[in-house]
Write a protein that holds these residues in place. Structure first.
Motif, PDB file in Angstrom:
ATOM      1  N   GLY A 175     -75.130  13.400   3.555  1.00 57.57           N
ATOM      2  CA  GLY A 175     -74.724  14.816   3.086  1.00 57.57           C
ATOM      3  C   GLY A 175     -73.301  15.147   2.994  1.00 57.57           C
ATOM      4  O   GLY A 175     -73.044  16.147   2.684  1.00 57.57           O
ATOM      5  N   LEU A 176     -72.560  14.177   3.309  1.00 57.93           N
ATOM      6  CA  LEU A 176     -71.061  14.590   2.940  1.00 57.93           C
ATOM      7  C   LEU A 176     -70.547  14.224   1.403  1.00 57.93           C
ATOM      8  O   LEU A 176     -70.912  13.055   1.125  1.00 57.93           O
ATOM      9  N   ASP A 177     -69.827  15.038   0.836  1.00 56.09           N
ATOM     10  CA  ASP A 177     -69.373  14.423  -0.458  1.00 56.09           C
ATOM     11  C   ASP A 177     -68.123  13.391  -0.293  1.00 56.09           C
ATOM     12  O   ASP A 177     -67.574  13.389   0.763  1.00 56.09           O
ATOM     13  N   ILE A 178     -67.699  12.841  -1.330  1.00 56.28           N
ATOM     14  CA  ILE A 178     -66.776  11.677  -1.340  1.00 56.28           C
ATOM     15  C   ILE A 178     -65.637  12.524  -0.339  1.00 56.28           C
ATOM     16  O   ILE A 178     -64.959  11.668   0.583  1.00 56.28           O
ATOM     17  N   ASP A 179     -64.877  13.611  -0.766  1.00 53.73           N
ATOM     18  CA  ASP A 179     -63.615  14.123  -0.032  1.00 53.73           C
ATOM     19  C   ASP A 179     -64.040  14.238   1.598  1.00 53.73           C
ATOM     20  O   ASP A 179     -63.237  13.841   2.214  1.00 53.73           O
ATOM     21  N   ALA A 180     -65.234  14.668   1.736  1.00 50.04           N
ATOM     22  CA  ALA A 180     -65.337  15.187   3.088  1.00 50.04           C
ATOM     23  C   ALA A 180     -65.571  13.765   3.940  1.00 50.04           C
ATOM     24  O   ALA A 180     -65.096  13.655   4.961  1.00 50.04           O
ATOM     25  N   LEU A 181     -66.058  12.802   3.127  1.00 53.91           N
ATOM     26  CA  LEU A 181     -66.314  11.667   3.869  1.00 53.91           C
ATOM     27  C   LEU A 181     -65.029  10.932   4.385  1.00 53.91           C
ATOM     28  O   LEU A 181     -64.926  10.431   5.141  1.00 53.91           O
ATOM     29  N   ARG A 182     -64.136  11.097   3.495  1.00 52.68           N
ATOM     30  CA  ARG A 182     -62.827  10.578   3.673  1.00 52.68           C
ATOM     31  C   ARG A 182     -62.278  11.032   4.739  1.00 52.68           C
ATOM     32  O   ARG A 182     -61.512  10.683   5.827  1.00 52.68           O
ATOM     33  N   ILE A 183     -62.396  12.653   4.679  1.00 54.86           N
ATOM     34  CA  ILE A 183     -61.634  13.422   5.935  1.00 54.86           C
ATOM     35  C   ILE A 183     -61.996  13.100   7.072  1.00 54.86           C
ATOM     36  O   ILE A 183     -61.506  12.722   8.079  1.00 54.86           O
ATOM     37  N   VAL A 184     -63.494  13.136   7.201  1.00 59.58           N
ATOM     38  CA  VAL A 184     -64.232  12.669   8.498  1.00 59.58           C
ATOM     39  C   VAL A 184     -64.085  11.158   8.781  1.00 59.58           C
ATOM     40  O   VAL A 184     -63.493  11.093  10.245  1.00 59.58           O
ATOM     41  N   ALA A 185     -63.826  10.291   7.941  1.00 60.58           N
ATOM     42  CA  ALA A 185     -63.342   9.070   8.433  1.00 60.58           C
ATOM     43  C   ALA A 185     -62.182   8.834   8.644  1.00 60.58           C
ATOM     44  O   ALA A 185     -61.750   8.297   9.840  1.00 60.58           O
ATOM     45  N   ASN A 186     -61.208   9.648   8.342  1.00 65.57           N
ATOM     46  CA  ASN A 186     -59.659   9.757   8.455  1.00 65.57           C
ATOM     47  C   ASN A 186     -59.863  10.094  10.182  1.00 65.57           C
ATOM     48  O   ASN A 186     -58.817   9.519  10.769  1.00 65.57           O
ATOM     49  N   GLY A 187     -60.341  11.229  10.348  1.00 63.40           N
ATOM     50  CA  GLY A 187     -60.361  11.894  11.516  1.00 63.40           C
ATOM     51  C   GLY A 187     -60.841  11.007  12.752  1.00 63.40           C
ATOM     52  O   GLY A 187     -60.203  10.785  13.607  1.00 63.40           O
ATOM     53  N   VAL A 188     -62.052  10.199  12.356  1.00 61.16           N
ATOM     54  CA  VAL A 188     -62.270   9.133  13.301  1.00 61.16           C
ATOM     55  C   VAL A 188     -61.392   8.128  13.685  1.00 61.16           C
ATOM     56  O   VAL A 188     -60.855   7.800  14.624  1.00 61.16           O
ATOM     57  N   ASN A 189     -60.528   7.609  12.304  1.00 61.13           N
ATOM     58  CA  ASN A 189     -59.694   6.516  12.600  1.00 61.13           C
ATOM     59  C   ASN A 189     -58.465   7.006  13.393  1.00 61.13           C
ATOM     60  O   ASN A 189     -57.843   6.308  14.137  1.00 61.13           O
ATOM     61  N   LYS A 190     -58.000   8.377  13.090  1.00 58.86           N
ATOM     62  CA  LYS A 190     -56.864   8.778  13.669  1.00 58.86           C
ATOM     63  C   LYS A 190     -57.044   9.049  15.164  1.00 58.86           C
ATOM     64  O   LYS A 190     -56.306   8.939  16.344  1.00 58.86           O
TER      65      LYS A 190
END
Ligand SMILES: Nc1ncnc2c1ncn2[C@@H]1O[C@H](COP(=O)(O)OP(=O)(O)OP(=O)(O)O)[C@@H](O)[C@H]1O
Ligand SMILES: [Mg+2]
Length: 253
Positions: A175-190
């Motif tokens: 249910g995440l759009d592409i931008d949200a997916l990237r933000i969430v993934a970046n968050g996890v990576n950080k």
């Protein structure tokens, strides 16, 4: 950090996990994939200590300690974080207040005082900026009227605030759009470090382009039937699960 040995679990007398073995070391990211109903969410729930699941055999060790007898909150206090496939709504409790309570409860369990208000605000500011979360969002009632993507982002915000030792993300990408997916993934990576570990449950290889796993496991019919590196996720995306099912069925006959 996490060691699961021959784990069997059932719900309402129905056997769901049928002998899971899994070791997750600090600093690692593991992805769990597998067809609908294979037991992925059940495994996450059993690790987190949800009560409706009964462990019938095997054990779960967190830092060499058997956590079987610990309640879900106690596991959370030890640093286990589970995001929910279907998050709950808590009307009347704001995102910020929910976080304050969660953090202070964890501190209390460790014998610490409440986090000073100023420090808490600073932490909230820092983490919400990291995840590009709007200020207005923080004063809204928890999950009430949140869009699917907002719920998911809020979960990652909770994770960022709590800095868990072991984070289990169950379909955080759905249910995440592409931008949200990237933000969430970046968050996890950080938030990733050599001292913590992440288990990502997902149906899609796409998320794993952003959160690159060290290991990928396929759960089928309550067992891990295949493990590999990140290339396994590509193979599954390409070929589906039929070949795995066939291999398993051939083994069992
Ligand atoms: N509380 C419950 N009561 C009854 N059956 C349950 C319960 N929880 C899980 N199950 C059953 O256990 C099996 C595994 O469910 P689980 O949610 O773990 O699958 P999953 O791999 O996460 O699937 P999905 O990819 O659809 O999320 C399913 O057949 C499900 O119906
Ligand atoms: Mg599931």
């Amino acid at each position: 950090m996490l060691k699961i040995n021959n784990l069997h679990a059932s719900v309402e007398d129905k056997s769901i996990l049928k002998g899971i073995n899994l070791e997750v070391k600090a600093g690692e990211v593991h992805a769990i994939m597998g067809p609908n109903g294979s037991g992925k969410s059940t495994l996450a729930s059993v690790i987190a200590g949800k009560e409706e699941y009964e462990v019938t055999d095997g054990n779960i060790l967190l830092d060499n300690e058997d956590i079987e007898d610990l309640a879900a909150e106690e596991r959370a206090h030890k640093g286990v974080f589970l995001s929910f496939q279907y998050p709950v709504e808590i009307p009347g409790v704001s995102v910020t207040n929910f976080m304050k309570t969660a953090i202070n409860q964890t501190r209390k369990a460790k014998g610490l005082e409440d986090m000073p208000a100023k420090e808490m605000l600073q932490l909230i500011r820092e983490k919400s900026e990291l995840l590009e979360i709007d200020r207005k969002f923080l004063s809204r009632s928890l999950n009430e009227g949140f869009s699917g993507g907002e719920k998911k982002r809020n979960e990652i915000f909770q994770m960022a605030m709590l800095e868990p030792k072991l984070a289990i993300l169950d379909e955080t990408d759905s249910g995440l759009d592409i931008d949200a997916l990237r933000i969430v993934a970046n968050g996890v990576n950080k938030l990733k470090s050599k001292d913590n570990a992440v288990i990502v449950i997902t149906h899609y290889q796409r998320l794993l382009d952003y959160i690159v796993p060290d290991f990928v496991h396929v759960l089928y019919n309550g067992k891990i039937v295949k493990s590999g590196g990140k290339e396994l996720a590509h193979e599954l995306e390409e070929k589906g699960y039929d070949w795995i099912k066939e291999e398993e069925d051939a083994k069992n006959n």
